[in-house]
Design a protein around this motif. Structure first.
Motif, PDB file in Angstrom:
ATOM      1  N   LEU A 323       0.825  -1.204   0.000  1.00 42.72           N
ATOM      2  CA  LEU A 323       0.000   0.000   0.000  1.00 42.72           C
ATOM      3  C   LEU A 323       0.867   1.265   0.000  1.00 42.72           C
ATOM      4  N   MET A 474      -6.223  -4.711   0.701  1.00 43.70           N
ATOM      5  CA  MET A 474      -5.649  -3.576  -0.017  1.00 43.70           C
ATOM      6  C   MET A 474      -6.711  -2.812  -0.806  1.00 43.70           C
ATOM      7  N   SER A 478      -7.699   0.993  -0.129  1.00 46.94           N
ATOM      8  CA  SER A 478      -7.519   1.913  -1.251  1.00 46.94           C
ATOM      9  C   SER A 478      -8.827   2.591  -1.631  1.00 46.94           C
TER      10      SER A 478
END
Length: 529
Positions: A323, A474, A478
């Motif tokens: 990330l 993730m 995100s």
């Protein structure tokens, strides 16, 4: 001995010449040693016919280039697809050839294991966990872990945990926006993913992100330090001597592992006692991994310590570093950042975001499946900045690779995700460019590549069990962050480098500034509530 002599005397009776006994014994020994030396000569000639991979340097060159280790090995990989580094006790073979990778990870899997060398390097930190062992121990843990990662209970529980923690993270980011202060986004990701994996593994709210748990902060630092000290063993040929003497990094590693053990064993003890007292309590949810292990069997604390620490190193640093590099790539390529944000907006059908927590709840499994470009951008990040930049196996018996070169028993054989992601012969002339589109088909749908070409999650029988788990985390993180914020580097001129560890951390963290991504009707105060 007497029996042997009697047989020799009997043998003499059948010789075509009238040899004495002593002459006959001499004759037998001459024949024996002639056969021995002929066999030895044949083996030597056979050895000479074997080809070994070209020598790229020595392990001392690795030590000299330790701070840029993966770039040093990438330089060698560009010159030789596969090469050797010479050490005192064995050769180390490094390959970027997908055919060789497939051979060692799948076709001849049984001949390439962790081995005693890797086990001795890793066991102080990771014990007998799934990343350090072979054979029955590995198969047992693989079977148990595979079952857990495939359960809907863990998937649903982990998604709830991820949404909760990304909301907490977003609130911290929002505070930095209001105060107009830069933040170390890697540090926040490290804390947030640690909180997430701890909740999933132990059912414990560590809250290292907000700093309410001092023990958690101490554990996190000890875990990061232990990871770095453990990797250094691979280039420090004197580490065993230093360990015996209790000096240098080995002394620091011992102290770090002591902190880790005290913290983890305390959690295991507390959870075991809670499970014992609440055996008949239907209200006690058994969603975390530790509770599920304890639910079915009385398990040795050392076994639990090892298996769950392996889960933590797999689930904390890998997603946090990915990330971090992902945000770095989006800052360097703002058009990609905008394209990802637009896809998230459309996939979640969110015309405006008035409340972060409410928006996070809309990031469903169905919405995540629509985010092909986000998936491609994350995968492209992993291609260039794999969480595990190099992975080592030991050749358990003499072998020949598909490229025709031989490997000796005991050699360390490594494939290199970091170097492979930069190889033009694998990815084309634009191999070093960040280009999420390479992962999309003509319809804009994500298109996967061979795991022996894209090796960020390993391949074959040891392929990462948590691959989908990692992508889910993730993508949830995100989605919320990029729907609500725009990110920019604090210092555009700073050269960002990695720290050489087991995982590919950004050295010194990643300082960024964030700005609210506001729709026309969005109220800033509502966004922060």
């Amino acid at each position: 001995m007497e029996s042997l002599l009697r047989r020799a005397k009997n043998f003499c009776k059948f010789l075509p010449f009238n040899f004495s006994f002593s002459t006959s014994i001499t004759f037998i020994f001459i024949i024996f040693f002639s056969i021995f030396f002929v066999n030895l000569l044949v083996r030597k000639l056979h050895e000479k016919k074997k080809k070994y991979h070209p020598i790229g340097g020595t392990v001392l060159h690795q030590l000299k280039n330790f701070n840029r280790l993966h770039d040093y090995m990438t330089d060698l990989a560009e010159k030789y697809k596969t090469y050797r580094l010479i050490g005192l006790f064995r050769s180390e073979v490094y390959t970027s050839d997908p055919a060789n990778v497939e051979y060692m990870l799948k076709s001849n899997f049984e001949n390439y294991g962790k081995g005693e060398y890797n086990y001795s390097n890793l066991k102080d930190l990771l014990g007998d966990g799934i990343f350090t062992v072979d054979g029955d121990k590995w198969r047992e843990q693989r079977k148990v872990s595979s079952y857990e990662f495939s359960t809907r209970v863990l998937r649903d529980f982990s998604s709830v945990v991820f949404r909760k923690n990304v909301v907490k993270l977003s609130n911290l980011v929002s505070e930095s926006v209001i105060s107009n202060q830069p933040m170390d986004i890697q540090d926040l990701f490290m804390k947030s993913t640690l909180d997430s994996i701890f909740k999933v593994a132990f059912g414990v709210d560590l809250d290292s992100m907000c700093g309410s748990n001092e023990e958690g902060a101490i554990f996190s630092k000890a875990f990061d330090d232990a990871s770095a000290f453990t990797l250094y063993r691979y280039v420090d040929i004197l580490w065993k001597m230093k360990k015996a003497l209790g000096i240098g990094l080995e002394a620091k590693l011992k102290r770090s592992v002591k902190v880790i053990d005290e913290f983890v064993y305390k959690l295991i003890s507390n959870k075991t006692e809670l499970m014992r007292k609440s055996q008949d309590d239907p209200s006690l949810k058994k969603e975390d991994i530790l509770s599920r292990f304890l639910q079915f069997t009385e398990t040795d604390p050392k076994y639990l310590r090892d298996i769950i620490l392996n889960f933590i190193i797999a689930g904390k640093d890998t997603t946090a570093t990915t990330l971090s590099w992902f945000i770095y790539m989006l800052c360097k390529h703002p058009h990609v950042q905008e394209k990802v944000a637009q896809e998230i907006k459309e996939a979640t059908d969110s015309e405006e975001v008035e409340n972060i927590s409410e928006f996070a709840a809309t990031v469903s499994e169905e919405a995540l499946e629509k985010m092909h470009y986000l998936h491609a951008a994350l995968t492209e990040t992993l291609r260039l900045y794999p969480a595990v930049p190099v992975d080592a196996k030991i050749c358990l018996s003499e072998d020949t690779m598909p490229d025709g070169f031989s490997i000796k028993k005991g050699d360390m054989v490594c494939y290199q995700p970091y170097a492979m992601g930069r190889m033009r012969f694998i990815w084309g002339d634009d191999a070093q460019d960040f280009k999420p589109e390479r992962w999309l088909d003509e319809n804009g749908c994500f298109r996967s590549e061979s795991p022996f070409k894209f090796t960020a999650f390993q391949a074959g029988p040891r392929i990462c069990l948590g691959k989908e788990f990692a992508y889910r985390q993730m993508k949830i993180f995100s989605s919320v962050l990029l729907r609500c914020f725009i990110f920019r580097l604090s210092d555009e001129k700073r050269v960002v480098k990695y720290r050489t560890m087991i995982n590919l951390h950004i050295d010194g963290g990643l300082s960024v500034r964030a700005f609210h991504r506001l729709d026309k009707s969005t109220n800033i105060n509502k966004l922060n509530t």
